[in-house]
Design a protein around this motif. Structure first.
Motif, PDB file in Angstrom:
ATOM      1  N   UNK A  43       0.827  -1.210   0.000  1.00 38.36           N
ATOM      2  CA  UNK A  43       0.000   0.000   0.000  1.00 38.36           C
ATOM      3  C   UNK A  43       0.862   1.261   0.000  1.00 38.36           C
ATOM      4  N   UNK A  44       2.069   1.164   0.533  1.00 38.29           N
ATOM      5  CA  UNK A  44       2.953   2.342   0.537  1.00 38.29           C
ATOM      6  C   UNK A  44       3.379   2.721  -0.881  1.00 38.29           C
ATOM      7  N   UNK A  45       3.194   1.818  -1.851  1.00 35.60           N
ATOM      8  CA  UNK A  45       3.505   2.120  -3.254  1.00 35.60           C
ATOM      9  C   UNK A  45       2.453   3.039  -3.873  1.00 35.60           C
ATOM     10  N   UNK A  46       1.234   2.948  -3.389  1.00 35.99           N
ATOM     11  CA  UNK A  46       0.097   3.599  -4.056  1.00 35.99           C
ATOM     12  C   UNK A  46       0.216   5.127  -4.141  1.00 35.99           C
ATOM     13  N   UNK A  47       0.648   5.848  -3.108  1.00 38.06           N
ATOM     14  CA  UNK A  47       0.742   7.301  -3.244  1.00 38.06           C
ATOM     15  C   UNK A  47       1.975   7.774  -4.030  1.00 38.06           C
ATOM     16  N   UNK A  48       2.849   6.850  -4.394  1.00 38.64           N
ATOM     17  CA  UNK A  48       4.032   7.212  -5.172  1.00 38.64           C
ATOM     18  C   UNK A  48       3.691   7.128  -6.660  1.00 38.64           C
ATOM     19  N   UNK A  49       4.024   8.152  -7.416  1.00 36.22           N
ATOM     20  CA  UNK A  49       3.726   8.247  -8.844  1.00 36.22           C
ATOM     21  C   UNK A  49       2.254   7.917  -9.104  1.00 36.22           C
ATOM     22  N   UNK A  50       1.389   8.770  -8.588  1.00 37.79           N
ATOM     23  CA  UNK A  50      -0.051   8.526  -8.663  1.00 37.79           C
ATOM     24  C   UNK A  50      -0.597   8.532 -10.088  1.00 37.79           C
ATOM     25  N   UNK A  51       0.149   9.043 -11.046  1.00 39.04           N
ATOM     26  CA  UNK A  51      -0.303   8.992 -12.443  1.00 39.04           C
ATOM     27  C   UNK A  51      -0.511   7.543 -12.889  1.00 39.04           C
ATOM     28  N   UNK A  52       0.246   6.617 -12.320  1.00 39.34           N
ATOM     29  CA  UNK A  52       0.083   5.202 -12.662  1.00 39.34           C
ATOM     30  C   UNK A  52      -1.277   4.663 -12.211  1.00 39.34           C
ATOM     31  N   UNK A  53      -1.896   5.294 -11.228  1.00 37.95           N
ATOM     32  CA  UNK A  53      -3.168   4.842 -10.674  1.00 37.95           C
ATOM     33  C   UNK A  53      -4.376   5.288 -11.503  1.00 37.95           C
ATOM     34  N   UNK A  54      -4.172   6.144 -12.488  1.00 39.18           N
ATOM     35  CA  UNK A  54      -5.268   6.760 -13.240  1.00 39.18           C
ATOM     36  C   UNK A  54      -6.128   5.722 -13.959  1.00 39.18           C
ATOM     37  N   UNK A  55      -7.416   5.735 -13.630  1.00 37.71           N
ATOM     38  CA  UNK A  55      -8.432   4.898 -14.277  1.00 37.71           C
ATOM     39  C   UNK A  55      -8.067   3.404 -14.318  1.00 37.71           C
ATOM     40  N   UNK A  56      -7.522   2.905 -13.224  1.00 35.24           N
ATOM     41  CA  UNK A  56      -7.209   1.469 -13.170  1.00 35.24           C
ATOM     42  C   UNK A  56      -8.494   0.662 -12.999  1.00 35.24           C
ATOM     43  N   UNK A  57      -8.512  -0.514 -13.615  1.00 34.33           N
ATOM     44  CA  UNK A  57      -9.653  -1.411 -13.506  1.00 34.33           C
ATOM     45  C   UNK A  57      -9.411  -2.504 -12.462  1.00 34.33           C
ATOM     46  N   UNK A  58      -8.146  -2.691 -12.083  1.00 32.54           N
ATOM     47  CA  UNK A  58      -7.818  -3.735 -11.119  1.00 32.54           C
ATOM     48  C   UNK A  58      -6.481  -3.434 -10.470  1.00 32.54           C
ATOM     49  N   UNK A  59      -6.246  -4.100  -9.357  1.00 34.06           N
ATOM     50  CA  UNK A  59      -4.926  -4.150  -8.731  1.00 34.06           C
ATOM     51  C   UNK A  59      -4.556  -5.624  -8.663  1.00 34.06           C
ATOM     52  N   UNK A  60      -3.492  -5.977  -9.345  1.00 32.46           N
ATOM     53  CA  UNK A  60      -2.987  -7.348  -9.300  1.00 32.46           C
ATOM     54  C   UNK A  60      -1.805  -7.376  -8.335  1.00 32.46           C
ATOM     55  N   UNK A  61      -1.780  -8.383  -7.508  1.00 28.00           N
ATOM     56  CA  UNK A  61      -0.670  -8.573  -6.579  1.00 28.00           C
ATOM     57  C   UNK A  61      -0.034  -9.902  -6.926  1.00 28.00           C
ATOM     58  N   UNK A  62       1.265  -9.871  -7.141  1.00 32.13           N
ATOM     59  CA  UNK A  62       1.989 -11.096  -7.478  1.00 32.13           C
ATOM     60  C   UNK A  62       2.333 -11.826  -6.180  1.00 32.13           C
ATOM     61  N   UNK A  63       1.410 -12.678  -5.743  1.00 38.43           N
ATOM     62  CA  UNK A  63       1.616 -13.433  -4.507  1.00 38.43           C
ATOM     63  C   UNK A  63       2.732 -14.462  -4.647  1.00 38.43           C
ATOM     64  N   UNK A  64       3.097 -14.813  -5.870  1.00 42.59           N
ATOM     65  CA  UNK A  64       4.137 -15.831  -6.063  1.00 42.59           C
ATOM     66  C   UNK A  64       5.492 -15.377  -5.534  1.00 42.59           C
ATOM     67  N   UNK A  65       5.680 -14.078  -5.349  1.00 46.50           N
ATOM     68  CA  UNK A  65       6.960 -13.574  -4.852  1.00 46.50           C
ATOM     69  C   UNK A  65       6.967 -13.371  -3.337  1.00 46.50           C
ATOM     70  N   UNK A  66       5.823 -13.550  -2.692  1.00 49.00           N
ATOM     71  CA  UNK A  66       5.736 -13.327  -1.247  1.00 49.00           C
ATOM     72  C   UNK A  66       6.075 -14.599  -0.497  1.00 49.00           C
ATOM     73  N   UNK A  67       7.018 -14.494   0.416  1.00 52.89           N
ATOM     74  CA  UNK A  67       7.488 -15.636   1.184  1.00 52.89           C
ATOM     75  C   UNK A  67       6.687 -15.792   2.469  1.00 52.89           C
TER      76      UNK A  67
END
Length: 164
Positions: A43-67
């Motif tokens: 979630x700390x990524x979300x306020x950084x470079x907010x232009x990337x958040x514009x009109x998103x239809x989904x948030x995908x999280x790559x759980x395969x990298x989480x240990x």
């Protein structure tokens, strides 16, 4: 030439190694709040470079990298991100492409892909690095420091470490 640059960056992001190092803390202490810890870091990524958040239809999280996460941690993380009022899914970049959630003409995802690529635990802190990806020329690298105090994780710092 621009297309080649995007392809190289895309490959670099996709094949970036994931590292997990645990030192100075017992595994039971670390894994007891993994869902909370990963949720705060991502979630700390979300306020950084907010232009990337514009009109998103989904948030995908790559759980395969989480240990060291369990199914209930995945559910915690998924529920945590529902506050953005978009679909929250477990996916990799390849899966998003295969599902048609990536526009091959513009090379842009219809949403965001959040990924943690490195985790380093020491004492009561954890340092995480990861990516917030929308396109080859729309991605950032983030370094987040979390602290565990009285059994609760909190973000100490979150900053950009690279931008494309």
């Amino acid at each position: 030439m621009k297309l080649i640059t995007y392809a190289v960056l895309l490959c670099t992001l996709y094949f970036m190694p994931t590292t997990h190092v645990v030192s100075g803390q017992t595994e039971t202490t670390v894994s007891s709040n993994m869902g909370e810890m990963y949720s705060l870091a991502l979630d700390s990524y979300m306020p950084l470079d907010t232009a990337l958040n514009h009109e998103i239809q989904f948030i995908a999280i790559d759980f395969s990298t989480l240990q060291d996460i369990e199914q209930d941690d995945k559910e915690y993380i998924t529920n945590y991100f529902k506050k953005y009022n978009v679909n929250v899914i477990d996916s990799t970049l390849d899966n998003l492409r295969n599902k048609g959630m990536y526009d091959p003409e513009t090379l842009v995802l219809k949403g965001l892909l959040l990924k943690i690529t490195k985790v380093d635990f020491s004492n009561q802190q954890v340092i995480l690095e990861g990516t917030k990806y929308r396109a080859g020329d729309g991605a950032i690298g983030v370094k987040t420091i979390l602290e565990n105090k009285d059994g609760k994780w909190r973000v100490i710092e979150s900053k950009l470490i690279w931008i494309s």
